[in-house]
Each structure stands twice: as structure tokens, then as C-alpha cells.
Design a protein around this motif. Structure first.
Motif, PDB file in Angstrom:
ATOM      1  N   CYS A  77       0.836  -1.201   0.000  1.00  0.00           N
ATOM      2  CA  CYS A  77       0.000   0.000   0.000  1.00  0.00           C
ATOM      3  C   CYS A  77       0.875   1.257   0.000  1.00  0.00           C
ATOM      4  O   CYS A  77       0.651   2.193  -0.789  1.00  0.00           O
ATOM      5  N   LEU A  80       2.661   1.748  -3.419  1.00  0.00           N
ATOM      6  CA  LEU A  80       1.829   2.342  -4.468  1.00  0.00           C
ATOM      7  C   LEU A  80       1.638   3.838  -4.243  1.00  0.00           C
ATOM      8  O   LEU A  80       1.675   4.634  -5.187  1.00  0.00           O
ATOM      9  N   ARG A  81       1.454   4.221  -2.998  1.00  0.00           N
ATOM     10  CA  ARG A  81       1.280   5.645  -2.687  1.00  0.00           C
ATOM     11  C   ARG A  81       2.542   6.435  -3.019  1.00  0.00           C
ATOM     12  O   ARG A  81       2.473   7.521  -3.615  1.00  0.00           O
ATOM     13  N   ALA A  84       2.996   6.878  -6.736  1.00  0.00           N
ATOM     14  CA  ALA A  84       2.029   7.768  -7.375  1.00  0.00           C
ATOM     15  C   ALA A  84       2.206   9.239  -7.019  1.00  0.00           C
ATOM     16  O   ALA A  84       1.953  10.123  -7.848  1.00  0.00           O
ATOM     17  N   GLY A 111      -5.113  11.693  -9.430  1.00  0.00           N
ATOM     18  CA  GLY A 111      -4.656  10.327  -9.633  1.00  0.00           C
ATOM     19  C   GLY A 111      -3.636  10.200 -10.739  1.00  0.00           C
ATOM     20  O   GLY A 111      -3.231  11.185 -11.369  1.00  0.00           O
ATOM     21  N   VAL A 147      -3.856   4.775  -9.354  1.00  0.00           N
ATOM     22  CA  VAL A 147      -3.790   5.149  -7.942  1.00  0.00           C
ATOM     23  C   VAL A 147      -4.465   6.501  -7.770  1.00  0.00           C
ATOM     24  O   VAL A 147      -4.221   7.431  -8.551  1.00  0.00           O
ATOM     25  N   ARG A 149      -6.023   9.695  -5.003  1.00  0.00           N
ATOM     26  CA  ARG A 149      -6.021  10.333  -3.691  1.00  0.00           C
ATOM     27  C   ARG A 149      -7.232  11.257  -3.585  1.00  0.00           C
ATOM     28  O   ARG A 149      -7.453  12.104  -4.439  1.00  0.00           O
ATOM     29  N   LEU A 183      -5.647   2.005   0.325  1.00  0.00           N
ATOM     30  CA  LEU A 183      -4.221   2.155   0.619  1.00  0.00           C
ATOM     31  C   LEU A 183      -3.930   2.987   1.862  1.00  0.00           C
ATOM     32  O   LEU A 183      -2.759   3.195   2.194  1.00  0.00           O
ATOM     33  N   TRP A 250      -6.631   7.082   0.082  1.00  0.00           N
ATOM     34  CA  TRP A 250      -5.852   6.610  -1.048  1.00  0.00           C
ATOM     35  C   TRP A 250      -6.405   5.256  -1.488  1.00  0.00           C
ATOM     36  O   TRP A 250      -6.737   4.408  -0.661  1.00  0.00           O
ATOM     37  N   SER A 251      -6.500   5.081  -2.782  1.00  0.00           N
ATOM     38  CA  SER A 251      -6.992   3.808  -3.307  1.00  0.00           C
ATOM     39  C   SER A 251      -6.270   3.476  -4.608  1.00  0.00           C
ATOM     40  O   SER A 251      -5.666   4.343  -5.242  1.00  0.00           O
ATOM     41  N   ALA A 252      -6.332   2.217  -4.983  1.00  0.00           N
ATOM     42  CA  ALA A 252      -5.795   1.769  -6.263  1.00  0.00           C
ATOM     43  C   ALA A 252      -6.871   0.956  -6.961  1.00  0.00           C
ATOM     44  O   ALA A 252      -7.532   0.123  -6.335  1.00  0.00           O
TER      45      ALA A 252
END
Length: 262
Positions: A77, A80-81, A84, A111, A147, A149, A183, A250-252
Motif C-alpha cells: 500500500c 503504491l502511494r 504515485a 490520480g 492510484v 487520492r 491504501l 488513497w486507493s488503487a
């Protein structure tokens, strides 16, 4: 008569033992499959038979697996953050006429998409393979991971992931399923909301609404389908990102297509 009964009893015993051994073999195979891909998520939970699946947090159980070693510390997690963050841009939506991305007030996040070169990194390959195992969709049918935010007051109004234009169908066909990964922790609001799932009520950005929502918890993921078994787009897959009240969400996202995207 007694001899015939013995034969029948023997056959029944043989069949029963065979079924038990077969079931044990299948369970062993499934367990090894899960272990081989280093899954953090030991089970799937279905929401009210609506076809929406949440993969809850679990306890890792990896042994002698190279891919699992990459994910064992649970840093995917944060990875990835960090990847990005330097390249975040204002998010866009698909224009139904041109198929291209345009800025819109219905989506206020920022993103980026991982590149084809970043997809080759061991960490990303391990994540991609784990997604493929759970979705049962080949890796080559997936789009590049996006990714996102969401900061305070940001949201994404309910929408469908399947395409309404012909431009995007040329490479890989229609979107079949979506894997949404959380994330970050310590987020108030920011739920993923399915207004047409179930008949109950749920929280969405501090409001009580009809439908079903999934709270963002770091390491959790949601798998849902945009197409039915009949190959038709499913309008019940309508979903959105609720307003973030505090913190950063935060997500993917990984979208899977009908055929290979390469």
C-alpha cells in the motif's frame, strides 16, 4: 441375497471413500493455490447475494514462496502511494462521445496510472497476480493500475465502470470487473457506495443513505462486476466514492476487460 448385499455395501463404501478423498484433494489444492500467491485475504464475504465482494483483512500464511516474500511485510500500500505521489494530476472521466478523459465536477480526486515499465517491477507483478487469483481474470486482461487520492471534501459521484462509447472497446473489449484496493487508514467518510445493492441503509460521507457502502481500511479491497454472466452490462454495478470528511483516502483501481489489453 446376503452375498448381493455385501457387494452393494462394498460398492457404497468404495464410492464414499472416493468422494471423501476427492474433497480432501480439492481442499488441499485450494489451500496450496492461496498460499502460492501470498494472499492476505483468507476468505470472501458476499453482501446480501448482490454479487459485491469485499476482501477483508486476514492473517498471512506464506511458506517458501518468492512472490509472497515480496508482499510479506505489507508495504504494498505504501509502495503504491509513494510511486504515485510525484505524478498525481486532477482526475478525469470518460467522454461518452470521444472516449477520451475530460475534467468533470462529478470527480474531484487526483490520480495517475502506473506505466508499462512499472508493471514489470516485482512488487507490482505480485499485486497483479494476487488480483488475478481472486478475480479469476487473466493478468493480461487487466488495465494498468490507477492510484487515486481523495482529500477532504473530495468525492466521486455514482457512476458505472463499463464503457458507453465505442472508442474504448477497441482494445480489450468491455470492462468486466473492478478491483478497488484501499491504501490508507484513519479516513472519515470516503466510503465506496453502491446505491443499488441491497435494500438496507448505510453511511456515505456522514449521511445515511439507501444501499451498501464499504469503509476504507488500509489493506482491504472490494471486487465487483460490471457485466453479468449473460455478457450484458449490469446497471446495478452503479457505485461512487463518498465525500471524505477528514484525512486522506488513497486507493488503487484495477479494471479487467473481456480480452487481453496488450
Amino acid at each position: 441375497m446376503a452375498s448381493a448385499m455385501k457387494i452393494v455395501f462394498g460398492l457404497l463404501t468404495f464410492v464414499t471413500v472416493g468422494m471423501i478423498l476427492g474433497a480432501l484433494f480439492q481442499l488441499s489444492f485450494i489451500h496450496k493455490l492461496e498460499d502460492s500467491y501470498g494472499t492476505k485475504f483468507p476468505s470472501l464475504h458476499k453482501f446480501q447475494n448482490d454479487g459485491y465482494l469485499q476482501l477483508p483483512k486476514g492473517i498471512p500464511h506464506w511458506d517458501n514462496d518468492r512472490e509472497a516474500e515480496i508482499l510479506r511485510l505489507g508495504h504494498e500500500c505504501d509502495y503504491l502511494r509513494a510511486t504515485a505521489l510525484p505524478r498525481l494530476q486532477i482526475s478525469t472521466v470518460v467522454d461518452t462521445k470521444t472516449g477520451k478523459g475530460i475534467k468533470s465536477s462529478v470527480r474531484t480526486s487526483s490520480g495517475m496510472f502506473l506505466s508499462s515499465e512499472e508493471k514489470k517491477r516485482p512488487m507490482i507483478q505480485a499485486i497483479e497476480k494476487r488480483i488475478s487469483v481472486y478475480s479469476q481474470v487473466p493478468i493480461e486482461n487487466g488495465e494498468l493500475i490507477q492510484v487515486l487520492r481523495y482529500e477532504k471534501s473530495q468525492f466521486y459521484k455514482p457512476h458505472h465502470d463499463y464503457f458507453s462509447d465505442t472508442f474504448n472497446l477497441k482494445r480489450g473489449g468491455q470492462r468486466v470487473a473492478t478491483m478497488l484496493m484501499y491504501l490508507s487508514d484513519n479516513v472519515e467518510g470516503g466510503e465506496t457506495y453502491f446505491p443499488m445493492a441491497g435494500s438496507g441503509e448505510c453511511n456515505c460521507g456522514g449521511k445515511v443513505v439507501k444501499g451498501l457502502s464499504v469503509k476504507p481500511i488500509k489493506g482491504d479491497a472490494v471486487l465487483f462486476w460490471s457485466m453479468g454472466l449473460d455478457g450484458q452490462s449490469d446497471p446495478n454495478s452503479l457505485h461512487g466514492g463518498c465525500e471524505v470528511l477528514s484525512g486522506e483516502k488513497w486507493s488503487a483501481t484495477k479494471w479487467m476487460r473481456q480480452s487481453t489489453t496488450s
